[in-house]
Structures are given as C-alpha cells and as structure tokens.
Design an enzyme around this catalytic site. Structure first.
Site, PDB file in Angstrom:
ATOM      1  N   CYS A 224       0.863  -1.149   0.000  1.00  0.00           N
ATOM      2  CA  CYS A 224       0.000   0.000   0.000  1.00  0.00           C
ATOM      3  C   CYS A 224       0.909   1.209   0.000  1.00  0.00           C
ATOM      4  O   CYS A 224       2.114   1.074   0.127  1.00  0.00           O
ATOM      5  CB  CYS A 224      -0.859  -0.005   1.258  1.00  0.00           C
ATOM      6  SG  CYS A 224      -1.726  -1.559   1.489  1.00  0.00           S
TER       7      CYS A 224
ATOM      8  N   ARG B 230       1.259   1.575  -6.054  1.00  0.00           N
ATOM      9  CA  ARG B 230       1.438   0.551  -5.011  1.00  0.00           C
ATOM     10  C   ARG B 230       0.135  -0.164  -4.660  1.00  0.00           C
ATOM     11  O   ARG B 230       0.136  -1.112  -3.872  1.00  0.00           O
ATOM     12  CB  ARG B 230       2.004   1.197  -3.742  1.00  0.00           C
ATOM     13  CG  ARG B 230       3.337   1.861  -3.961  1.00  0.00           C
ATOM     14  CD  ARG B 230       3.765   2.605  -2.736  1.00  0.00           C
ATOM     15  NE  ARG B 230       4.214   1.715  -1.700  1.00  0.00           N
ATOM     16  CZ  ARG B 230       5.479   1.438  -1.433  1.00  0.00           C
ATOM     17  NH1 ARG B 230       6.429   1.993  -2.124  1.00  0.00           N
ATOM     18  NH2 ARG B 230       5.806   0.627  -0.466  1.00  0.00           N
TER      19      ARG B 230
ATOM     20  N   TRP C 162      -3.935  -1.879  -1.227  1.00  0.00           N
ATOM     21  CA  TRP C 162      -4.014  -3.114  -2.032  1.00  0.00           C
ATOM     22  C   TRP C 162      -4.387  -4.186  -1.014  1.00  0.00           C
ATOM     23  O   TRP C 162      -3.564  -4.587  -0.189  1.00  0.00           O
ATOM     24  CB  TRP C 162      -2.663  -3.408  -2.689  1.00  0.00           C
ATOM     25  CG  TRP C 162      -2.703  -4.535  -3.665  1.00  0.00           C
ATOM     26  CD1 TRP C 162      -3.014  -4.455  -4.995  1.00  0.00           C
ATOM     27  CD2 TRP C 162      -2.401  -5.916  -3.422  1.00  0.00           C
ATOM     28  NE1 TRP C 162      -2.928  -5.700  -5.576  1.00  0.00           N
ATOM     29  CE2 TRP C 162      -2.555  -6.621  -4.633  1.00  0.00           C
ATOM     30  CE3 TRP C 162      -2.018  -6.631  -2.285  1.00  0.00           C
ATOM     31  CZ2 TRP C 162      -2.333  -7.983  -4.751  1.00  0.00           C
ATOM     32  CZ3 TRP C 162      -1.805  -7.997  -2.413  1.00  0.00           C
ATOM     33  CH2 TRP C 162      -1.964  -8.657  -3.632  1.00  0.00           C
TER      34      TRP C 162
ATOM     35  N   ASN D 185       1.158  -0.210   6.076  1.00  0.00           N
ATOM     36  CA  ASN D 185       1.562  -1.010   4.916  1.00  0.00           C
ATOM     37  C   ASN D 185       2.258  -2.253   5.456  1.00  0.00           C
ATOM     38  O   ASN D 185       3.118  -2.139   6.321  1.00  0.00           O
ATOM     39  CB  ASN D 185       2.514  -0.193   4.041  1.00  0.00           C
ATOM     40  CG  ASN D 185       3.042  -0.985   2.867  1.00  0.00           C
ATOM     41  OD1 ASN D 185       2.425  -1.978   2.456  1.00  0.00           O
ATOM     42  ND2 ASN D 185       4.164  -0.564   2.326  1.00  0.00           N
ATOM     43  N   GLY D 186       1.866  -3.428   4.963  1.00  0.00           N
ATOM     44  CA  GLY D 186       2.491  -4.667   5.441  1.00  0.00           C
ATOM     45  C   GLY D 186       1.434  -5.670   5.859  1.00  0.00           C
ATOM     46  O   GLY D 186       0.250  -5.500   5.549  1.00  0.00           O
TER      47      GLY D 186
ATOM     48  N   GLU E 185       7.791 -13.368 -21.044  1.00  0.00           N
ATOM     49  CA  GLU E 185       7.588 -11.952 -20.740  1.00  0.00           C
ATOM     50  C   GLU E 185       6.521 -11.352 -21.662  1.00  0.00           C
ATOM     51  O   GLU E 185       5.680 -10.567 -21.230  1.00  0.00           O
ATOM     52  CB  GLU E 185       8.920 -11.192 -20.839  1.00  0.00           C
ATOM     53  CG  GLU E 185       8.828  -9.691 -20.625  1.00  0.00           C
ATOM     54  CD  GLU E 185       8.253  -9.276 -19.268  1.00  0.00           C
ATOM     55  OE1 GLU E 185       8.079 -10.132 -18.382  1.00  0.00           O
ATOM     56  OE2 GLU E 185       7.951  -8.074 -19.127  1.00  0.00           O
TER      57      GLU E 185
ATOM     58  N   LYS F  44       3.125  -9.708 -20.226  1.00  0.00           N
ATOM     59  CA  LYS F  44       2.772  -8.314 -20.515  1.00  0.00           C
ATOM     60  C   LYS F  44       1.369  -8.231 -21.075  1.00  0.00           C
ATOM     61  O   LYS F  44       0.563  -7.400 -20.685  1.00  0.00           O
ATOM     62  CB  LYS F  44       3.800  -7.769 -21.504  1.00  0.00           C
ATOM     63  CG  LYS F  44       4.164  -6.343 -21.406  1.00  0.00           C
ATOM     64  CD  LYS F  44       5.089  -5.921 -20.303  1.00  0.00           C
ATOM     65  CE  LYS F  44       4.856  -6.530 -18.970  1.00  0.00           C
ATOM     66  NZ  LYS F  44       5.821  -6.369 -17.953  1.00  0.00           N
TER      67      LYS F  44
ATOM     68  N   GLU G  50      -1.261  -9.029 -18.383  1.00  0.00           N
ATOM     69  CA  GLU G  50      -1.307  -7.963 -17.365  1.00  0.00           C
ATOM     70  C   GLU G  50      -2.132  -6.764 -17.837  1.00  0.00           C
ATOM     71  O   GLU G  50      -2.959  -6.255 -17.101  1.00  0.00           O
ATOM     72  CB  GLU G  50       0.116  -7.436 -17.091  1.00  0.00           C
ATOM     73  CG  GLU G  50       0.888  -8.152 -16.025  1.00  0.00           C
ATOM     74  CD  GLU G  50       2.258  -7.529 -15.822  1.00  0.00           C
ATOM     75  OE1 GLU G  50       2.628  -7.324 -14.669  1.00  0.00           O
ATOM     76  OE2 GLU G  50       2.977  -7.250 -16.810  1.00  0.00           O
TER      77      GLU G  50
ATOM     78  N   HIS H 159       1.850 -31.562 -26.255  1.00  0.00           N
ATOM     79  CA  HIS H 159       1.516 -32.491 -25.170  1.00  0.00           C
ATOM     80  C   HIS H 159       0.316 -31.989 -24.371  1.00  0.00           C
ATOM     81  O   HIS H 159       0.306 -32.025 -23.153  1.00  0.00           O
ATOM     82  CB  HIS H 159       2.736 -32.711 -24.272  1.00  0.00           C
ATOM     83  CG  HIS H 159       3.875 -33.348 -25.001  1.00  0.00           C
ATOM     84  ND1 HIS H 159       3.850 -34.660 -25.411  1.00  0.00           N
ATOM     85  CD2 HIS H 159       5.047 -32.834 -25.447  1.00  0.00           C
ATOM     86  CE1 HIS H 159       4.965 -34.950 -26.061  1.00  0.00           C
ATOM     87  NE2 HIS H 159       5.708 -33.847 -26.105  1.00  0.00           N
TER      88      HIS H 159
ATOM     89  N   LYS I  81       2.438  -2.359  -8.345  1.00  0.00           N
ATOM     90  CA  LYS I  81       3.795  -2.373  -8.874  1.00  0.00           C
ATOM     91  C   LYS I  81       4.796  -2.949  -7.881  1.00  0.00           C
ATOM     92  O   LYS I  81       5.672  -3.710  -8.223  1.00  0.00           O
ATOM     93  CB  LYS I  81       4.208  -0.957  -9.261  1.00  0.00           C
ATOM     94  CG  LYS I  81       5.556  -0.947  -9.954  1.00  0.00           C
ATOM     95  CD  LYS I  81       5.713   0.216 -10.854  1.00  0.00           C
ATOM     96  CE  LYS I  81       6.916   0.061 -11.748  1.00  0.00           C
ATOM     97  NZ  LYS I  81       6.731  -0.924 -12.811  1.00  0.00           N
TER      98      LYS I  81
HETATM   99  C1  G6P Z   1       4.925  -6.904  -9.514  1.00  0.00           C
HETATM  100  C2  G6P Z   1       4.913  -6.030 -10.749  1.00  0.00           C
HETATM  101  C3  G6P Z   1       5.805  -6.645 -11.826  1.00  0.00           C
HETATM  102  C4  G6P Z   1       7.206  -6.869 -11.298  1.00  0.00           C
HETATM  103  C5  G6P Z   1       7.197  -7.705 -10.013  1.00  0.00           C
HETATM  104  C6  G6P Z   1       8.563  -7.716  -9.332  1.00  0.00           C
HETATM  105  O1  G6P Z   1       4.275  -8.092  -9.763  1.00  0.00           O
HETATM  106  O2  G6P Z   1       3.592  -5.873 -11.233  1.00  0.00           O
HETATM  107  O3  G6P Z   1       5.855  -5.773 -12.952  1.00  0.00           O
HETATM  108  O4  G6P Z   1       7.980  -7.517 -12.268  1.00  0.00           O
HETATM  109  O5  G6P Z   1       6.277  -7.157  -9.065  1.00  0.00           O
HETATM  110  O6  G6P Z   1       8.860  -6.415  -8.895  1.00  0.00           O
HETATM  111  P1  G6P Z   1      10.319  -5.910  -8.591  1.00  0.00           P
HETATM  112  O7  G6P Z   1      10.150  -4.510  -8.095  1.00  0.00           O
HETATM  113  O8  G6P Z   1      10.884  -6.821  -7.551  1.00  0.00           O
HETATM  114  O9  G6P Z   1      11.091  -5.978  -9.863  1.00  0.00           O
END
Ligand code: G6P
Length: 589
Positions: free
Chosen positions: A2, A27, A75, A99-100, A466, A470, A473, A489, A584
């Site tokens: 958060c 966040r 969050w 936060n936590g 990746e 993407k 997401e 398979h 994020k």
């Molecule tokens: C979240 C974000 C991702 C990111 C991951 C790891 O899931 O949405 O985009 O790759 O965390 O985050 P970091 O800050 O450790 O790279």
C-alpha cells in the site's frame, strides 16, 4: 503493498496528501483514505476505488482546519476492498495507516476482544491500532514500543493520536522515509510521493520511532535518541511527468533506448566494473514477475555461453524451499523496486547461509540495494506504469553483460570486444520502437480474442514468457507461453480456427525445430504471427528484427511484444497504467 503519506507543518495538508497518494497509486489502488487533524479534532474520509474517487468525496465534504494528516492507498490483503476496511483505522485515541501484514493478527484480535475491544473491520491493521490504543496510557511512544513487541510480520505505520500535536512513524520490513524541508515534515512510502516538496529524506531503520513535531523530528530506538544522516535524491518532479504520452507505459517503452545507453555507458570499455561470476560454481537467480523472466534470459546466457551452472526460482518458492548450498554459490536478486517482500526474504535466506548476494536493482535507496553484498544498478529512473517495461529491458542488458564477462573470464570469448555493438544497440532499439504503426495494425487483428499463445525454444521461450505476461497484465486476454516442443503435449487442443499463436525465432540452434512446431499449430488453424531475425513467409504475419550478437538479441525482441500488448490493451479500452488487481511494488508475501 500500500502507499502511505503523512504531513505535519503549517498548511492544511489535504491537497498535499491527495497529490502524494496519486504518486503512490502504483502501489495499490482498490481503496484509499485520509485523516486530517488539528489540536482537538480528527476527520477521516475514505472511499473505495482509485484516488480520484476519494478526491471527489473530499471535495463534497466540509473539511476541518488542520495541520497534520495521514493518508493511504490500499491493495487489500485482509478483508475485501470496501470503505470499512480502507485505512486510516481508528480505535480509541489512536488513528493509523499501515503497509504490510500483521501475521499474528488473529491471535491478537482474540486477545483484545476478550479484554473488551470491538472491531469494525476485517483488517489486521485495525488490530495493530487497537493494540497500541490498549497500551496507551500517557506516553504514545511507550505504547507503540510495547505493541511492537507483540506484533509479528511487516509494517510501516503512520500514527496520529487524539489531543497530541505530533505525527509518529515506525517500520519493519516495509519501507518508510521521513521527508524534510524548511517548513514542514513528511512521512512517505517512497520519495516519489513528496518529490514536489523536497528531495531530502531520512531512511527509517527497523523499529526506530520517528516523532515529528511542527518544528523538528526526533528518532528514537529503545527510548534512546539516534542521529540520522539526511539523504538527497536526484529524482525531480519532471521525471514523473507523462511528457505528452497517453500512458506511462508507452512513455516508458519509448525511454528504453535512452536508459539503455545510460545503463551500458560505464561498462562500454571497462569490464573491470562488472563482477566476475566465473569464480562461482553455481549461480542462483531469484526474483518475481518480469524480473524473474529477465532472470531466465540470464540463466540461459550463463549456461549456454559461459558454461556456468545456473538455477532460477521465483522468490516466493525459493524462500521456503530446501536449498542445498554445497558449492561456491552466488545468489543474484533482481528487483526493480528493491522492495519486493519475497525477494527480500530470499536475500535474507542466502545471507543467513553465508552465501554471497548480488542485487540488480533500480531503486538505489531500497532494502535490497542496501542489504545485498554487491549491487549493479540499472538507470531506469522512476517507472510508474504498473507493468514494467524499461526496467525489464535494463535487467536483461545487465545480465547479458555479466554473462559476457563470465564467458570472457572462462576464455570462451577471446576478446572483451562489444563496445561497437553496445553503442549501436540504442539506435537499433529505436528503429524497433519507431514501427508502432505495424504493431497497431497487428493489434487490430487479435484484440478481440480470448486466448493468445506464445511459443519459442530456449532463450526464445524466456522472451515468450515476458511477452505473454505483458499481454495478460495489461489487456486481460488469457495468454500462455509454451516451450514450442511441449505445446503438442496437451495445450495444442486449445488451438482453434484462427487462434493467435505468436512464435519467437531468434535462436539459430533450434530455429528449424521451432519452425516445425509453427507448422504443427498452423495446420491446426492457428493465426500464426512470427517474430524472427530472418524473413519467414509461411505465416500470417511476420515481424523481422535485426540479427545482432546473441547476448543482446532479446533486447530487440521484447519491445515488439511490449508495444503489441500496449496496442491490444488500448483497443480493449483497458486501464493500461493501473491494471486491475495488480500493484507495482509487492511489499507483502
Ligand atoms: C509486480 C509487478 C511486476 C514486477 C514484479 C517484481 O508483480 O507488477 O511488474 O515484475 O512485481 O517487482 P520488482 O520490483 O521486484 O522488480
């Protein structure tokens, strides 16, 4: 995970807090709230959804005169995202934001209920608030200290107290800073929240209690005052501007050539700056999300090009797995934010086992950057879109450099000679990004689909992971990446007439094999999109990227997939910079 911001000074902090919350919205953004306070009164306003909802609600209410405030964007972890569960929470004389995760919240709640406390929300945060209130007789810092001895888990708290003119903060395993300027003081989850007011800050260490008055700050631990260094960030307010782009995601993709140049510059002709991985018998790469997928590219390069034994694991597994450290091992932690809870825990595990740690990280003040034995910084600058793009590219670039150096040290490459290639890379990348119209046109052909598959082998498979991540997401289309040979398979049963399948073909060694797999899915009706380093006619769409040095090839392919995901999400009218349910910086387990 958060976001927290707090203010004490002479102004009414309402607007400062709202603006700060907007900067912290990456966040988490499922609910938000604010507490404004003066000598006698506290006014709490909360709302579900984005900060704009809270802003609207605040504008329709009569706001009290205030000079202190705390605010929070959530969050959800404990309890659904509704107004009651939103922060700030208030129990008795104590109001706080958190936060936590309080891991023993259930036990503490039971104990407090027995002693007469009633709870309104389902949150662990309200339990912490009640516990501090329970111990609060006449000195709040004593009450906080007592409560912390019982709380297990991670926390960053911003606290205000009835009939008390100060603002309090404390943290453990969750970042919290104190922002300082001549007129006022702040608390914040990170400097971006308060960058319009100051670039000076203090990093609060575990269980140090910050008491902020209108004039000064006092930091204490176990009742003793501690002197702290004031740090300064180079970040400026403009770095957070969209610069005319419709979305941060697009802006950040377009920044890739520039940040790549900045990140590579120091190493162009100075391989000494790079740690020598060849001195280790085993490398463990540990990360989460896209950072882990960047790590998979690193693993392939270290194994294939530098003959180094490399093991990769997502941090949430690594931290709990039985790991046998029986060889000279290096643990590489990759993290944009440097605050991902699982990656921090993995780092701690390695350190407890006396294993060397190397962090590839963007945020220089973060926990991982400060606590790892060695650091390699990427120069991405602030990344605001929740889905990472430029930071991922830089993580891949740094891993490619490390692999190149390891191969050179092991005499698998005779000369450290990549200056010319690295200098050319940003321009080549730019030429890929300039073809936005091609990706837009392709996006129009696939944006209405429910399933999109990616296939590739070896390093191309890591690229696919990746690309697929993407896409799901930001566009919410179901997507999976498969090792091209594995699709048959099982998953091939999901290929129907015109199901889009995106194949990545850059690895010369397995090119022919992947092409056979392309034929297999095509003959089952797939709409075949091939991204390759050589022209491939036998498909519906072919995007050709320049063939470059194997180590750096993914840097020219992944941006194609990033832009494709972006264009698809745009056509589907998705909230590109803040996809639903994501955040994020994942600072909780
Ligand atoms: C979240 C974000 C991702 C990111 C991951 C790891 O899931 O949405 O985009 O790759 O965390 O985050 P970091 O800050 O450790 O790279």
């Amino acid at each position: 995970m958060c976001g927290i911001i707090g203010y004490i000074g002479k102004e009414n902090p309402k607007n400062i807090l709202i603006e700060g919350l907007k900067n912290l919205e990456y966040r988490g953004y499922d609910s938000a709230g604010i507490a404004l306070k003066n000598e006698n009164d506290i006014q709490i306003i909360k709302s579900v959804g984005k900060i704009s909802n809270l802003e609207e609600k605040i504008s329709s209410e009569k706001i009290i005169e205030a000079n202190i405030g705390i605010a929070h964007t959530r969050w959800a972890t404990h309890g659904e995202a509704n107004e009651i569960n939103a922060h700030p929470h208030q129990v008795g004389r104590v109001t706080l934001v958190h936060n936590g995760i309080i891991e023993n919240a259930d036990d503490l709640r039971k104990k407090l209920v027995k002693e007469g406390t009633t709870f309104k929300s389902q949150t662990d945060t309200e339990v912490a608030c009640a516990l501090i209130n329970h111990y609060y007789k006449d000195d709040i810092t004593t009450a906080i200290t007592q409560a912390l001895t019982e709380i297990k888990g991670s926390y960053a708290f911003g606290i205000v107290v009835e009939n008390n003119p100060n603002l309090y903060a404390v943290r453990k395993d969750s970042q919290l800073i104190i922002g300082i300027n001549d007129k006022e003081l702040f608390i914040a989850s990170d400097i971006s929240a308060i960058i319009n007011y100051t670039n000076k800050y203090i990093l609060l260490e575990e269980n140090e209690i910050a008491t902020l008055t209108k004039e000064k700050y006092i930091i204490t631990k176990d009742g003793k005052e501690i002197k702290k260094e004031i740090e300064e960030t180079k970040m400026n307010a403009e770095a957070k501007d969209k610069c005319g782009y419709e979305h941060y995601m697009l802006k950040e993709i377009m920044e890739e050539p520039r940040v790549l140049e900045e990140t590579l510059k120091p190493y162009l002709n100075n391989s000494e700056l790079l740690p020598d991985l060849s001195t280790y018998e085993e490398i463990h790469i540990v990360a989460c999300g896209s950072a882990m997928y960047a790590g998979m590219i690193g693993k392939t390069l270290l194994e294939e090009k530098a003959n180094l034994k490399c093991y990769i694991e997502c941090a949430s597994e690594y931290r709990y797995k039985k790991i046998i450290y029986d060889r000279k091992t290096l643990v590489i932690l990759i993290s944009q934010s440097g605050e991902t809870a699982d990656t921090i825990a993995a780092m701690k595990k390695a350190k407890e086992n006396n294993i060397d740690t190397l962090a590839i990280v963007n945020v220089k003040t973060s926990t991982i950057a400060r606590e790892a034995d060695k650091q390699l910084f990427i120069e991405a600058g602030p990344e605001i879109a929740v889905a990472t793009t430029k930071a991922y590219i830089l993580q891949v670039a740094v891993l490619a450099l490390l692999s190149y150096k390891a191969a050179f040290s092991k005499k698998l490459i005779q000369e450290f000679d990549i200056e010319k290639e690295l200098k050319a890379l940003p321009k080549q990348l730019n030429s890929i990004l300039e073809q936005q119209e091609t990706y837009k046109a392709l996006a129009k052909k696939i944006y209405n689909e429910n399933n999109i598959f990616f296939i590739g082998r070896k390093i191309d498979y890591s690229i696919c992971l990746e690309g697929s991540l993407k896409l799901k997401e930001v566009s919410y289309i179901h997507s999976e990446a498969y090792q091209a040979g594995e699709l048959k398979h099982g998953t091939i049963s999901l290929i129907n007439d015109m199901t889009p399948v995106i194949a990545v073909v850059t690895d010369e060694e397995v090119k022919e094999k992947t092409i056979s797999n392309i034929e297999e899915v095509k003959s089952r009706g797939a709409f075949m999109i091939v991204i390759s380093t050589e022209e491939y006619k036998n498909c519906h769409e072919n995007i050709v990227v320049p063939k470059i040095n194997d180590f750096f090839q993914p840097i020219l392919v992944v941006p194609v997939l990033q832009l494709l995901a972006y264009e698809v999400a745009k056509l589907r009218d998705c909230d590109i910079d803040k996809p639903k349910n994501l955040a994020k910086s994942v600072t909780v387990e």
